[in-house]
Design an enzyme around this catalytic site. Structure first.
Site, PDB file in Angstrom:
ATOM      1  N   LYS A  96       6.010  -4.424  -4.166  1.00 27.24           N
ATOM      2  CA  LYS A  96       7.467  -4.314  -4.068  1.00 27.24           C
ATOM      3  C   LYS A  96       7.952  -4.337  -2.630  1.00 27.24           C
ATOM      4  CE  LYS A  96      11.435  -3.513  -6.062  1.00 27.24           C
ATOM      5  NZ  LYS A  96      11.979  -4.727  -6.725  1.00 27.24           N
ATOM      6  N   ARG A 113       4.008  -0.460  -4.799  1.00 33.84           N
ATOM      7  CA  ARG A 113       3.651  -0.929  -3.453  1.00 33.84           C
ATOM      8  C   ARG A 113       2.311  -1.661  -3.437  1.00 33.84           C
ATOM      9  NH1 ARG A 113       6.733   1.500   0.331  1.00 33.84           N
ATOM     10  NH2 ARG A 113       5.232   0.993   1.940  1.00 33.84           N
ATOM     11  N   LYS A 154      11.787 -15.966 -10.001  1.00 35.52           N
ATOM     12  CA  LYS A 154      11.495 -14.947 -11.020  1.00 35.52           C
ATOM     13  C   LYS A 154      10.408 -15.458 -11.965  1.00 35.52           C
ATOM     14  CE  LYS A 154      12.933 -12.373  -9.460  1.00 35.52           C
ATOM     15  NZ  LYS A 154      13.755 -11.851  -8.426  1.00 35.52           N
ATOM     16  N   HIS A 212      14.765 -38.297  -4.993  1.00 31.83           N
ATOM     17  CA  HIS A 212      14.105 -38.608  -3.719  1.00 31.83           C
ATOM     18  C   HIS A 212      12.653 -38.138  -3.706  1.00 31.83           C
ATOM     19  CE1 HIS A 212      17.873 -40.056  -2.196  1.00 31.83           C
ATOM     20  NE2 HIS A 212      18.456 -38.937  -2.603  1.00 31.83           N
ATOM     21  N   ASN A 255      -1.658   2.444   5.618  1.00 29.27           N
ATOM     22  CA  ASN A 255      -0.777   1.383   5.136  1.00 29.27           C
ATOM     23  C   ASN A 255      -0.309   0.597   6.346  1.00 29.27           C
ATOM     24  OD1 ASN A 255       1.235  -0.206   3.971  1.00 29.27           O
ATOM     25  ND2 ASN A 255       2.750   1.423   4.144  1.00 29.27           N
ATOM     26  N   GLY A 256      -0.557  -0.719   6.332  1.00 32.77           N
ATOM     27  CA  GLY A 256      -0.153  -1.556   7.462  1.00 32.77           C
ATOM     28  C   GLY A 256      -1.260  -2.535   7.787  1.00 32.77           C
ATOM     29  N   CYS A 310       0.840  -1.188   0.000  1.00 33.58           N
ATOM     30  CA  CYS A 310       0.000   0.000   0.000  1.00 33.58           C
ATOM     31  C   CYS A 310       0.887   1.255   0.000  1.00 33.58           C
ATOM     32  CB  CYS A 310      -0.929   0.107   1.190  1.00 33.58           C
ATOM     33  SG  CYS A 310      -2.079  -1.272   1.317  1.00 33.58           S
ATOM     34  N   TRP A 332      -2.541  -2.741  -1.647  1.00 33.70           N
ATOM     35  CA  TRP A 332      -2.208  -4.162  -1.775  1.00 33.70           C
ATOM     36  C   TRP A 332      -3.071  -4.842  -0.735  1.00 33.70           C
ATOM     37  CZ3 TRP A 332       0.166  -7.948   1.390  1.00 33.70           C
ATOM     38  CH2 TRP A 332       0.533  -9.115   0.712  1.00 33.70           C
ATOM     39  N   GLU A 344       6.890 -15.649 -10.302  1.00 31.45           N
ATOM     40  CA  GLU A 344       6.198 -14.426  -9.899  1.00 31.45           C
ATOM     41  C   GLU A 344       5.747 -13.565 -11.056  1.00 31.45           C
ATOM     42  OE1 GLU A 344      10.166 -12.104  -8.323  1.00 31.45           O
ATOM     43  OE2 GLU A 344       8.259 -11.384  -7.594  1.00 31.45           O
ATOM     44  N   GLU A 359      16.634 -18.777  -7.503  1.00 29.93           N
ATOM     45  CA  GLU A 359      16.292 -17.405  -7.840  1.00 29.93           C
ATOM     46  C   GLU A 359      15.622 -17.341  -9.218  1.00 29.93           C
ATOM     47  OE1 GLU A 359      15.754 -14.825  -6.389  1.00 29.93           O
ATOM     48  OE2 GLU A 359      15.904 -13.219  -7.847  1.00 29.93           O
TER      49      GLU A 359
END
Ligand code: F6R
Length: 590
Positions: A585, A27, A467, A486, A95-96, A2, A71, A470, A463
């Site tokens: 982000k 955000r 990528k 396994h 925001n929070g 947010c 968000w 997402e 990594e």
């Protein structure tokens, strides 16, 4: 998570708020909204989806207003859950996360108050209405005393023209002078301009914005003097500079970033840190997501080069696993934003248990940097695309450099001048990595993708997998190649794309056996390697050759084609790689 903004000036507030909000979309972009205050009435415009949906917002009357890009945490990403929330005489953006909102909401409902959203934030407007005795700041202070959790708040009261009250606890907030008036925002780029003067509001502080002046206070006490934040409006401004996406631009910046990120530990500014580093008996690393992968890669460097025991934890686990922090522990908290709630909490816990904390951050004026004993900035410049690219390489460059200095101090293994060569080698890796465009048809319709590697190559595989997941939304898994048999091998079928990373000569034979195993089950193998002879090995469908830079530092280069692969697959699947769904982000909530 947010973004909030506020403005009071001589011109209409709404266009300024919309423009500034747009710069905070990294955000979150689940919904957006603006409220202005004119002649004692609120004017409200909200939409589901990104800020662009606020059509006609520029027409809202009033020179004072607040805005929000969301968000979603509590309540679906709908228009009714979009901020600002208005109740009675109050408009609120938040925001929070308000952790005790259930109990507070129940309390309000018992008083006969009706709620119009499913958010945790609306309760703040209800409480303001209850506690208001004629002074907005006092009402906000009383409300904050009832809240548990995290918040950056900007609130307006219909009775108080041209006034916005602000408060902060564990969510970022800045305020200052820009756009010809007073402003507030969750982050600097929203309001960074030539001539702007900005101040950070810290946890437990509040402020009152008027048209010409902002006054900062402690939550329980008097006025606070602050020094303005240092920032460069040029680098803070989010421009794509002709690239089709921020992600592409940011990948192109990797060579430059690899150069800038290495701290000169001989510099007097790092003297105290260098001493603490040399004294350290154990290293602990806590981070999330991509930054966690940078930590995993750094472990190889710290252990193999400097022979210092290094534990790496996902920050959200570290904070709840009752960690043992031996004497002489140095905690390296890695975070691009420096605002990741879990990483901050892990660093705080390590500090409470006696560790010295080093913040490895891109955002130097962040909460993590503020709580750390030492700060190592990675200087990658602003990263706008939600998926981290250049900041991962920057974190690696900084961490490798620190590990190399420590190795030198301890007279352990040498590492040659590879680190100084990385920027040039990264140029070559970027050029070679464009080859992954021919891989895209094999991935675009796949139902799942596997990434494998061993040692540091496994970290690059993890990594690359993150990528791809997402930004392309393809179910993917990163696996240590030796572990496939396994269990995970059961998932490999005809034409399943398997991306193998191979830069370790030491482990090459083992890796080729794993490649054989998946190929025998029908997988198509795509290889990223620095060992030319394996690029054309039997069973490899397509390959990209990156320059060799030694096993330990190899993720800094092998990750580049993996980032490019994710980028091109994302586009081929019709996605916007800069704005993956459901993500933001900066993850300032737990
Ligand atoms: C993935 C990504 C995230 C972040 C994670 C931590 O591309 O960007 O996984 O790495 O949310 O963020 P910071 O580094 O800001 O703490």
């Amino acid at each position: 998570m947010c973004g909030i903004v506020g403005f009071i000036g001589k011109k209409r507030a709404a266009p300024v708020l919309a423009k500034n909000l747009k710069k905070l979309e990294y955000r979150g972009y689940d919904s957006a909204g603006i409220a202005t205050l004119a002649k004692g009435s609120f004017h409200l415009l909200r939409c589901a989806g990104p800020v662009a949906g606020l059509r006609g917002g520029g027409m809202l009357a009033g020179t004072c207003g607040i805005g929000h890009t969301r968000w979603a945490t509590h309540g679906a990403p709908s228009e009714e859950n979009a901020h600002p929330h208005i109740y009675g005489r109050f408009a609120v953006v938040h925001n929070g996360i308000i952790e005790n909102y259930h109990a507070l909401k129940e309390e309000c409902e018992k008083r006969g108050e009706a709620f119009s959203s499913q958010t945790d934030s609306e309760v703040i407007a209800h409480l303001l209405e209850r506690y208001y005795m004629g002074e907005l700041l006092e009402a906000l202070r009383a409300v904050c005393a009832r809240l548990r959790g995290s918040y950056a708040l900007a609130v307006m009261c219909a009775n108080e023209p041209e006034t916005i009250a602000l408060a902060r606890e564990k969510s970022p907030l800045i305020a200052g002078y820009s756009d010809g008036g007073t402003v507030c925002a969750s982050d600097i780029p929203a309001v960074a301009k030539q001539g702007a003067e900005l101040y950070a509001i810290e946890d437990g502080e509040c402020a009152v914005m008027k048209k010409e002046r902002i006054t900062f206070y402690g939550m329980g006490g008097g006025e606070i003097d602050k020094s303005p934040l240092a920032f460069d409006p040029e680098t803070e401004a989010p421009y794509r500079c002709g690239f089709p996406h921020f992600m592409k631009k940011e990948m192109a910046e990797i060579p430059a970033v690899l150069k800038a990120a290495r701290p000169n530990l001989g510099d007097f500014r790092y003297e105290a840190f260098y001493e603490a580093l040399c004294r350290a008996e154990h290293l602990q690393i806590a981070a999330c997501g991509t930054a966690y992968h940078a930590g995993l890669a750094a472990k190889f460097a710290f252990e193999s080069l400097a022979r210092v025991r290094t534990e790496v934890s996902v920050a959200s686990e570290y904070r709840y696993c009752d960690p043992i922090v031996p004497d002489g522990t140095l905690m390296l908290a890695i975070s691009q934003s420096g605002e990741t709630a879990d990483t901050i909490a892990a660093a705080r816990l390590a500090k409470e248990r006696g560790a010295k904390v080093v913040a490895i951050v891109n955002a130097e004026s962040s909460s993590l940097a503020a709580l750390a004993d030492y700060v190592i900035p990675v200087r990658a410049g602003r990263e706008i695309a939600v998926a981290a690219t250049k900041t991962f390489n920057a974190q690696l460059a900084a961490l490798y450099s620190i590990a190399a200095s420590l190795a030198e101090y301890r007279k352990k293994r040498g590492y040659g001048d590879v680190l100084a060569q990385l920027p040039g080698l990264a140029e070559a890796a970027l050029a070679a990595g464009e080859g992954v465009r021919s891989w895209v048809p094999y991935f675009v319709g796949a139902s799942s993708v596997y990434f494998i590697g061993r040692g540091a190559d496994y970290v690059a595989a993890l990594e690359g997998c993150l990528k791809l997941k997402e930004i392309s939304y393809l179910p993917s898994e990163g696996y240590p190649a030796g572990e496939l048999k396994h269990g995970t091998l059961a998932l490999v079928e005809k034409n399943t794309p398997v991306v193998a990373v191979l830069t370790s000569r030491r482990l090459a034979e083992k890796m080729m056996s794993a490649i054989e195993e998946v190929r025998a089950r029908g997988a198509k193998v795509f290889l990223i390697t620095s060992l030319c002879e394996y690029a054309v090995a039997e069973g490899v469908t397509l390959s990209v050759v990156v320059p060799e830079c030694g096993e330990i530092f190899s993720p800094a280069l092998s990750v580049i084609p993996l980032q490019q692969l994710a980028y091109y697959v994302s586009i081929a699947r019709g996605n916007n790689p800069d704005k993956p769904r459901n993500l933001a982000k900066s993850v300032t909530v737990e």
